[in-house]
Design a protein around this motif. Structure first.
Motif, PDB file in Angstrom:
ATOM      1  N   LEU A 112       7.077   4.779  -3.699  1.00  0.00           N
ATOM      2  CA  LEU A 112       8.131   4.533  -4.748  1.00  0.00           C
ATOM      3  C   LEU A 112       7.586   4.976  -6.211  1.00  0.00           C
ATOM      4  CD1 LEU A 112       9.425   1.204  -3.679  1.00  0.00           C
ATOM      5  CD2 LEU A 112      10.570   3.335  -3.450  1.00  0.00           C
ATOM      6  N   LEU A 113       6.211   4.882  -6.522  1.00  0.00           N
ATOM      7  CA  LEU A 113       5.728   5.220  -7.709  1.00  0.00           C
ATOM      8  C   LEU A 113       5.340   6.985  -7.869  1.00  0.00           C
ATOM      9  CD1 LEU A 113       3.347   2.283  -8.146  1.00  0.00           C
ATOM     10  CD2 LEU A 113       5.403   2.909  -9.725  1.00  0.00           C
ATOM     11  N   GLY A 114       5.524   7.589  -6.588  1.00  0.00           N
ATOM     12  CA  GLY A 114       5.298   9.161  -6.231  1.00  0.00           C
ATOM     13  C   GLY A 114       3.871   9.278  -6.623  1.00  0.00           C
ATOM     14  N   VAL A 115       2.794   8.415  -6.053  1.00  0.00           N
ATOM     15  CA  VAL A 115       1.596   8.694  -5.809  1.00  0.00           C
ATOM     16  C   VAL A 115       0.942   8.780  -4.617  1.00  0.00           C
ATOM     17  CG1 VAL A 115       0.862   7.753  -8.332  1.00  0.00           C
ATOM     18  CG2 VAL A 115       0.847   6.379  -6.271  1.00  0.00           C
ATOM     19  N   ASP A 116       1.959   8.929  -3.482  1.00  0.00           N
ATOM     20  CA  ASP A 116       1.638   8.487  -2.026  1.00  0.00           C
ATOM     21  C   ASP A 116       0.778  10.000  -1.604  1.00  0.00           C
ATOM     22  OD1 ASP A 116       4.162   9.590  -2.668  1.00  0.00           O
ATOM     23  OD2 ASP A 116       4.570   9.917  -0.375  1.00  0.00           O
ATOM     24  N   ASN A 117       0.668  11.013  -2.358  1.00  0.00           N
ATOM     25  CA  ASN A 117      -0.057  12.096  -1.899  1.00  0.00           C
ATOM     26  C   ASN A 117      -1.416  12.043  -2.336  1.00  0.00           C
ATOM     27  OD1 ASN A 117       0.819  12.049  -4.795  1.00  0.00           O
ATOM     28  ND2 ASN A 117       0.200  14.403  -5.066  1.00  0.00           N
ATOM     29  N   LEU A 118      -1.778  11.183  -3.275  1.00  0.00           N
ATOM     30  CA  LEU A 118      -3.164  10.679  -3.533  1.00  0.00           C
ATOM     31  C   LEU A 118      -3.570   9.482  -2.903  1.00  0.00           C
ATOM     32  CD1 LEU A 118      -2.412  11.119  -7.582  1.00  0.00           C
ATOM     33  CD2 LEU A 118      -3.424  12.944  -5.912  1.00  0.00           C
ATOM     34  N   THR A 119      -2.883   8.435  -2.789  1.00  0.00           N
ATOM     35  CA  THR A 119      -3.417   7.065  -2.288  1.00  0.00           C
ATOM     36  C   THR A 119      -2.396   6.243  -1.496  1.00  0.00           C
ATOM     37  OG1 THR A 119      -4.714   5.198  -3.231  1.00  0.00           O
ATOM     38  CG2 THR A 119      -2.662   5.961  -4.450  1.00  0.00           C
ATOM     39  N   GLY A 120      -2.936   5.062  -1.312  1.00  0.00           N
ATOM     40  CA  GLY A 120      -1.847   4.302  -0.571  1.00  0.00           C
ATOM     41  C   GLY A 120      -2.007   4.089   1.044  1.00  0.00           C
ATOM     42  N   SER A 121      -2.770   4.900   1.498  1.00  0.00           N
ATOM     43  CA  SER A 121      -2.958   4.906   3.031  1.00  0.00           C
ATOM     44  C   SER A 121      -4.300   5.758   3.416  1.00  0.00           C
ATOM     45  CB  SER A 121      -1.737   5.553   3.667  1.00  0.00           C
ATOM     46  OG  SER A 121      -1.704   6.894   3.311  1.00  0.00           O
ATOM     47  N   LEU A 122      -4.913   5.094   4.531  1.00  0.00           N
ATOM     48  CA  LEU A 122      -6.156   5.678   4.895  1.00  0.00           C
ATOM     49  C   LEU A 122      -5.797   7.162   5.767  1.00  0.00           C
ATOM     50  CD1 LEU A 122      -8.078   2.402   5.780  1.00  0.00           C
ATOM     51  CD2 LEU A 122      -7.884   3.886   3.713  1.00  0.00           C
ATOM     52  N   GLU A 123      -5.682   7.940   5.250  1.00  0.00           N
ATOM     53  CA  GLU A 123      -5.608   9.429   6.020  1.00  0.00           C
ATOM     54  C   GLU A 123      -6.672  10.418   5.385  1.00  0.00           C
ATOM     55  OE1 GLU A 123      -1.178  10.424   6.524  1.00  0.00           O
ATOM     56  OE2 GLU A 123      -1.155   9.036   4.621  1.00  0.00           O
ATOM     57  N   GLU A 124      -6.746  11.398   6.201  1.00  0.00           N
ATOM     58  CA  GLU A 124      -7.764  12.359   5.597  1.00  0.00           C
ATOM     59  C   GLU A 124      -7.246  13.170   4.918  1.00  0.00           C
ATOM     60  OE1 GLU A 124      -8.601  14.901   9.460  1.00  0.00           O
ATOM     61  OE2 GLU A 124      -9.758  12.872  10.344  1.00  0.00           O
ATOM     62  N   GLY A 125      -7.766  13.590   3.844  1.00  0.00           N
ATOM     63  CA  GLY A 125      -7.284  14.423   2.605  1.00  0.00           C
ATOM     64  C   GLY A 125      -6.737  13.361   1.579  1.00  0.00           C
ATOM     65  N   LYS A 126      -6.680  12.282   1.717  1.00  0.00           N
ATOM     66  CA  LYS A 126      -6.484  11.236   0.475  1.00  0.00           C
ATOM     67  C   LYS A 126      -7.493  10.721  -0.146  1.00  0.00           C
ATOM     68  CE  LYS A 126      -1.769  10.327   1.411  1.00  0.00           C
ATOM     69  NZ  LYS A 126      -1.404   9.322   1.927  1.00  0.00           N
ATOM     70  N   ARG A 127      -7.513  10.175  -1.428  1.00  0.00           N
ATOM     71  CA  ARG A 127      -8.537   9.640  -2.084  1.00  0.00           C
ATOM     72  C   ARG A 127      -9.077   8.518  -1.326  1.00  0.00           C
ATOM     73  NH1 ARG A 127      -6.732  10.189  -8.486  1.00  0.00           N
ATOM     74  NH2 ARG A 127      -6.505  12.127  -8.473  1.00  0.00           N
ATOM     75  N   ALA A 128     -10.299   8.357  -1.492  1.00  0.00           N
ATOM     76  CA  ALA A 128     -11.018   7.120  -0.804  1.00  0.00           C
ATOM     77  C   ALA A 128     -10.753   5.897  -1.458  1.00  0.00           C
ATOM     78  CB  ALA A 128     -12.470   7.525  -0.660  1.00  0.00           C
TER      79      ALA A 128
ATOM     80  N   THR B 164       0.766  -1.032   0.106  1.00  0.00           N
ATOM     81  CA  THR B 164      -0.065  -0.064   0.188  1.00  0.00           C
ATOM     82  C   THR B 164       0.946   1.300   0.096  1.00  0.00           C
ATOM     83  OG1 THR B 164      -0.192  -0.008   2.419  1.00  0.00           O
ATOM     84  CG2 THR B 164      -2.004  -1.086   1.201  1.00  0.00           C
ATOM     85  N   SER B 165       1.489   1.627   0.912  1.00  0.00           N
ATOM     86  CA  SER B 165       1.938   2.992   1.151  1.00  0.00           C
ATOM     87  C   SER B 165       3.229   2.949   0.625  1.00  0.00           C
ATOM     88  CB  SER B 165       2.203   3.424   2.803  1.00  0.00           C
ATOM     89  OG  SER B 165       2.812   2.655   3.819  1.00  0.00           O
ATOM     90  N   THR B 166       4.086   1.855   0.727  1.00  0.00           N
ATOM     91  CA  THR B 166       5.363   1.885   0.193  1.00  0.00           C
ATOM     92  C   THR B 166       5.568   1.814  -1.319  1.00  0.00           C
ATOM     93  OG1 THR B 166       6.301   0.458   2.179  1.00  0.00           O
ATOM     94  CG2 THR B 166       7.481   0.520   0.095  1.00  0.00           C
ATOM     95  N   PRO B 167       4.359   1.144  -2.010  1.00  0.00           N
ATOM     96  CA  PRO B 167       4.539   1.213  -3.500  1.00  0.00           C
ATOM     97  C   PRO B 167       4.025   2.530  -4.077  1.00  0.00           C
ATOM     98  CG  PRO B 167       2.920  -0.465  -2.885  1.00  0.00           C
ATOM     99  CD  PRO B 167       3.983  -0.241  -1.768  1.00  0.00           C
ATOM    100  N   ALA B 168       3.177   3.389  -3.193  1.00  0.00           N
ATOM    101  CA  ALA B 168       2.540   4.467  -3.528  1.00  0.00           C
ATOM    102  C   ALA B 168       3.679   5.381  -3.442  1.00  0.00           C
ATOM    103  CB  ALA B 168       1.449   5.012  -2.629  1.00  0.00           C
TER     104      ALA B 168
END
Length: 381
Positions: free
Chosen positions: A328-344, A322-326
């Motif tokens: 490495l691929l440069g999309v951790d600002n969008l997805t990969g973890s359950l945090e407020e402000g991220k995509r659902a 989840t968060s590690t590949p996000a």
């Protein structure tokens, strides 16, 4: 607006699971907290279920190959050095939809050219469901794909063309990187060299497919003269304690497919080493990449289960898909973890699927839409 209530949250960042609700608005996670009240939201009670981030397969070829093996848009085998290729022009939304990888909790994937070339071109990150390829695209040119394994010799050695040996693969890789260092487009445009400038500047990572210890050490040695390159080792089955660069977190790894019974490398994986590294500073992603490609929608989860069965903590396994590949691929600002402000982008399971085969998928969301309830797009496949 949706309110997912009474779930057990696994955030994908390593935090201990906790009970909370998730409020979704306009496809985004607006709030995560216990006992959220909102009269305007559709309430979805998931009492006792596990709520996980959508899984991310670091590298795969979904949407670019199939339905038959004759249909192949991932291997441009006219030249072993083609950094100017871009996978987004091979991606087909019907091909991705046909795979239905979301039914195993995968919501996004790094889609890459074949590792049959020494430099194969740019990977992109796509959602795993949709009817418009560029609306499914999370990031274009997420990484440059390279390879020094046996896969590079097979298509060219038979043509009596370089690379026929590992020496040839390394020579081609280093030679073009050196040329790109001295490239001046004002003296004449070169598409290959131009494509490598952001890699040499460290703006886009270089993912190098390598399997054996000698290949991995060779890559680390060859890249010493290119100090700004952000190197990521992929495949990397022979990882051991001698890789200080990986142990320290300086060089990330995307571990290859350990479930492929036909792979000569999967049995050499030392999970004790991976566990020790993950417990410290190493950045290691779980994936189904390597010389071959995942055979089906279950491959990523099966790899994660193998990690867990070999002693790696469930939270560390979840981070690795989840968060590690996000990141490495440069999309951790969008997805990969359950945090407020991220995509659902998330999945709901009866139990944690990493820990037990009894787990069943109850819902999987991409930008707040449950794909298990959504009307299917018709596929010509």
């Amino acid at each position: 607006m949706k309110l997912i209530k009474n779930g057990v949250i696994w955030d994908g960042l390593g935090k201990k699971p906790y009970a909370a609700d998730i409020l979704i608005e306009n496809g985004m996670i607006k709030k995560i907290a216990p006992n959220i009240k909102n009269d305007n939201a559709e309430v979805i009670d998931v009492q006792g279920c596990m709520v996980l981030p959508g899984f991310i397969d670091s590298l795969n070829i979904y949407g670019c190959r199939g339905p038959g093996w004759d249909s192949n848009d991932i291997s441009e085998l006219s030249d072993p050095v083609l950094p100017n290729m871009n996978i987004v022009f091979s991606f087909d939304q019907d091909g991705m939809n046909f795979q239905e990888v979301y039914k195993y909790g995968v919501t996004a994937s790094g889609i890459c050219p074949s590792p049959s070339n020494v430099l194969a071109g740019y990977a992109g990150v796509f959602y795993c469901y949709g009817h418009h390829p560029y609306k499914m695209l999370l990031k274009e040119k997420a990484a440059q794909i390279a390879s020094v394994t046996e896969a590079t010799k097979k298509p060219y050695g038979s043509k009596n063309k370089m690379p026929m040996t590992r020496m040839g693969s390394f020579s081609l890789l280093v030679e073009i990187l050196r040329k790109a260092l001295n490239y001046n487009p004002e003296k004449g445009y070169d598409a290959k060299l131009d494509a490598l400038i952001p890699v040499l500047e460290g703006k886009i990572p270089l993912f190098v497919n390598c399997a054996t210890k000698s290949e991995m050490k060779g890559v680390l040695h060859a890249m010493k003269e290119f100090e700004n390159i952000k190197l990521v080792l992929t495949g990397a089955f022979a990882l051991d304690n001698s890789f200080e660069e990986v142990k320290s977190g300086k060089v990330p790894v995307i571990m290859g497919d350990v479930t492929d019974a036909f792979s000569p490398y999967s049995e050499i994986v030392d999970f004790k080493v991976i566990k020790e590294m993950l417990d410290n500073n190493a950045v290691i992603s779980c994936s189904s990449c390597g010389d071959q490609f995942a055979s089906g929608k279950e491959s990523l989860l099966w790899n994660a289960i193998q990690w867990y069965k070999n002693g790696i903590d469930a939270n560390n396994v979840l981070k690795a898909i989840t968060s590690t590949p996000a990141k490495l691929l440069g999309v951790d600002n969008l997805t990969g973890s359950l945090e407020e402000g991220k995509r659902a982008d998330l999945s709901v399971w009866s139990e944690n699927p990493i820990c037990t085969y009894r787990a069943s998928l109850k819902a999987v969301y991409i930008q707040g839409e449950n794909l298990l309830e959504k009307e299917r797009y018709h596929s010509c496949w």
